[in-house]
Design a protein around this motif. Sequence first.
Motif, PDB file in Angstrom:
ATOM      1  N   ILE A  47       0.103   3.928   7.288  1.00  0.00           N
ATOM      2  CA  ILE A  47       0.383   4.859   6.197  1.00  0.00           C
ATOM      3  C   ILE A  47      -0.117   6.263   6.536  1.00  0.00           C
ATOM      4  CG2 ILE A  47      -0.155   5.400   3.786  1.00  0.00           C
ATOM      5  CD1 ILE A  47      -0.272   2.349   3.317  1.00  0.00           C
ATOM      6  N   VAL A  48      -1.326   6.372   7.071  1.00  0.00           N
ATOM      7  CA  VAL A  48      -1.903   7.683   7.400  1.00  0.00           C
ATOM      8  C   VAL A  48      -1.139   8.328   8.556  1.00  0.00           C
ATOM      9  CG1 VAL A  48      -3.999   8.926   8.055  1.00  0.00           C
ATOM     10  CG2 VAL A  48      -4.146   6.938   6.557  1.00  0.00           C
ATOM     11  N   VAL A  49      -0.688   7.514   9.524  1.00  0.00           N
ATOM     12  CA  VAL A  49       0.099   8.026  10.651  1.00  0.00           C
ATOM     13  C   VAL A  49       1.354   8.727  10.153  1.00  0.00           C
ATOM     14  CG1 VAL A  49       1.669   7.243  12.481  1.00  0.00           C
ATOM     15  CG2 VAL A  49      -0.706   6.545  12.515  1.00  0.00           C
ATOM     16  N   LYS A  50       2.029   8.125   9.205  1.00  0.00           N
ATOM     17  CA  LYS A  50       3.260   8.694   8.663  1.00  0.00           C
ATOM     18  C   LYS A  50       3.015  10.074   8.066  1.00  0.00           C
ATOM     19  CE  LYS A  50       7.452   8.996   7.000  1.00  0.00           C
ATOM     20  NZ  LYS A  50       8.585   9.318   7.890  1.00  0.00           N
ATOM     21  N   GLN A  51       1.857  10.281   7.474  1.00  0.00           N
ATOM     22  CA  GLN A  51       1.565  11.535   6.790  1.00  0.00           C
ATOM     23  C   GLN A  51       1.006  12.617   7.703  1.00  0.00           C
ATOM     24  OE1 GLN A  51      -0.925   9.451   3.715  1.00  0.00           O
ATOM     25  NE2 GLN A  51       0.305  10.625   2.277  1.00  0.00           N
ATOM     26  N   LEU A  60       0.819  -1.211   0.000  1.00  0.00           N
ATOM     27  CA  LEU A  60       0.000   0.000   0.000  1.00  0.00           C
ATOM     28  C   LEU A  60       0.853   1.262   0.000  1.00  0.00           C
ATOM     29  CD1 LEU A  60      -2.919  -0.895   2.462  1.00  0.00           C
ATOM     30  CD2 LEU A  60      -2.951  -0.872  -0.030  1.00  0.00           C
ATOM     31  N   SER A  61       1.989   1.225   0.713  1.00  0.00           N
ATOM     32  CA  SER A  61       2.889   2.377   0.722  1.00  0.00           C
ATOM     33  C   SER A  61       3.436   2.651  -0.668  1.00  0.00           C
ATOM     34  CB  SER A  61       4.048   2.147   1.703  1.00  0.00           C
ATOM     35  OG  SER A  61       3.591   2.070   3.028  1.00  0.00           O
ATOM     36  N   ALA A  62       3.785   1.569  -1.366  1.00  0.00           N
ATOM     37  CA  ALA A  62       4.313   1.722  -2.725  1.00  0.00           C
ATOM     38  C   ALA A  62       3.235   2.232  -3.683  1.00  0.00           C
ATOM     39  CB  ALA A  62       4.868   0.391  -3.217  1.00  0.00           C
ATOM     40  N   LEU A  63       1.997   1.782  -3.498  1.00  0.00           N
ATOM     41  CA  LEU A  63       0.915   2.151  -4.413  1.00  0.00           C
ATOM     42  C   LEU A  63       0.316   3.520  -4.106  1.00  0.00           C
ATOM     43  CD1 LEU A  63      -1.010  -1.253  -4.684  1.00  0.00           C
ATOM     44  CD2 LEU A  63       0.534  -0.232  -6.369  1.00  0.00           C
ATOM     45  N   VAL A  73       1.375   6.080  -1.465  1.00  0.00           N
ATOM     46  CA  VAL A  73       2.246   7.238  -1.198  1.00  0.00           C
ATOM     47  C   VAL A  73       3.544   7.169  -1.984  1.00  0.00           C
ATOM     48  CG1 VAL A  73       1.270   7.614   1.072  1.00  0.00           C
ATOM     49  CG2 VAL A  73       3.264   6.142   0.842  1.00  0.00           C
ATOM     50  N   LYS A  74       3.648   6.192  -2.891  1.00  0.00           N
ATOM     51  CA  LYS A  74       4.807   6.062  -3.770  1.00  0.00           C
ATOM     52  C   LYS A  74       6.119   5.946  -2.999  1.00  0.00           C
ATOM     53  CE  LYS A  74       1.858   6.714  -7.093  1.00  0.00           C
ATOM     54  NZ  LYS A  74       1.353   5.556  -7.859  1.00  0.00           N
ATOM     55  N   GLU A  75       6.087   5.226  -1.860  1.00  0.00           N
ATOM     56  CA  GLU A  75       7.298   5.021  -1.072  1.00  0.00           C
ATOM     57  C   GLU A  75       8.201   4.035  -1.804  1.00  0.00           C
ATOM     58  OE1 GLU A  75       8.456   3.197   3.309  1.00  0.00           O
ATOM     59  OE2 GLU A  75       6.570   4.277   3.062  1.00  0.00           O
ATOM     60  N   LYS A  76       9.418   4.466  -2.100  1.00  0.00           N
ATOM     61  CA  LYS A  76      10.345   3.630  -2.856  1.00  0.00           C
ATOM     62  C   LYS A  76      11.071   2.673  -1.915  1.00  0.00           C
ATOM     63  CE  LYS A  76      11.101   7.081  -6.473  1.00  0.00           C
ATOM     64  NZ  LYS A  76      12.096   7.919  -7.194  1.00  0.00           N
ATOM     65  N   LEU A  77      11.050   1.397  -2.269  1.00  0.00           N
ATOM     66  CA  LEU A  77      11.658   0.376  -1.423  1.00  0.00           C
ATOM     67  C   LEU A  77      12.665  -0.424  -2.238  1.00  0.00           C
ATOM     68  CD1 LEU A  77       8.396  -0.890   0.267  1.00  0.00           C
ATOM     69  CD2 LEU A  77      10.096   0.601   1.298  1.00  0.00           C
ATOM     70  N   PRO A  78      13.925  -0.491  -1.784  1.00  0.00           N
ATOM     71  CA  PRO A  78      14.925  -1.285  -2.507  1.00  0.00           C
ATOM     72  C   PRO A  78      14.644  -2.771  -2.370  1.00  0.00           C
ATOM     73  CG  PRO A  78      15.835  -0.459  -0.439  1.00  0.00           C
ATOM     74  CD  PRO A  78      14.486   0.183  -0.606  1.00  0.00           C
TER      75      PRO A  78
END
Length: 305
Positions: free
Chosen positions: A166-170, A106-109, A111-116
Amino acid sequence: MPYLLLIFVVLFYAGNILTGKAMNDLPPFTIAFFRLLVAFIFLLPIGIKSAWKARNTFREYKGPFLIMTLTGVTFFNTFIYGALQFTTASNVSVLETVIPVVTVVLSALIVKEKLPLIKWTGVALSFLGAVWVVMDGRLLELFSSSWNVGDVIMIGAISCWAIYSIVVKQYMHLFPAYGVLLVMTGMSVLILLPFVAVEWTIGSVPSLGEVKYWIGFLYLGVFPSVIALVFYNRAVERLGASQASVFLNFLPVVTMIGAYVWLGETIKLPEIAGAFIVIAGVILTTRAGTRKKRKSLNYKKTSYN
């Protein structure tokens, strides 16, 4: 020390599962309601002032605040207590390890969080280790096991916490730490009240006179409901939703150790092996994030020099 905070979060949430299972002769909405009522009373003297000062912030960001309240406070643990009515504490703990996977996706989809790739590997490895622990090393039986109602209910809990992370982070950094929990728990008590009324009307009014229930409510209302949420929120602010949530993969390990100490259950060799796999996956994921931050800091220092 965000990683130290997350260790305590796992300990408190393992206690949440064990205590919830020990109290599962009570209906789930009742457990959730009294847990949050205790939390609200505990938070009232330390959160009321900051909550009042931030009242305009609550109004301005009422949408994200409502999402955080419903997912992280009102229904996450309600789903867990509901699941514990039908399935084991071990099943609940292993199903919670799906949360990091869902959060990462969900983070990737969203908030576009990039994960290696190394982080994805760490998440997968720790998840595999957690499943290994609960399945006693017999991974193939996972696909042949029939899912009961409790397992299905846990899908609701998994979805709630992934969205909450995800919402907490924002948005969580916009609110005062204790004030926001006070308002969240207060709203959740009001939301759950009609559910409890229906629960008691359809079934029967439970006997709440036993001391063990109130000891359980006191633990649930203070440690998982307040302290663990404060610790988790701060860790998410520092590490990000996906990296913080991967620590939940320690949950089956800690839960089984708690069952050994509290319930006298034995710990088998496959469970020990699975514990090491979980720890390896978490270390792999967190060290990847730390290494990336160090490179960024070194680059900035070089640029400034």
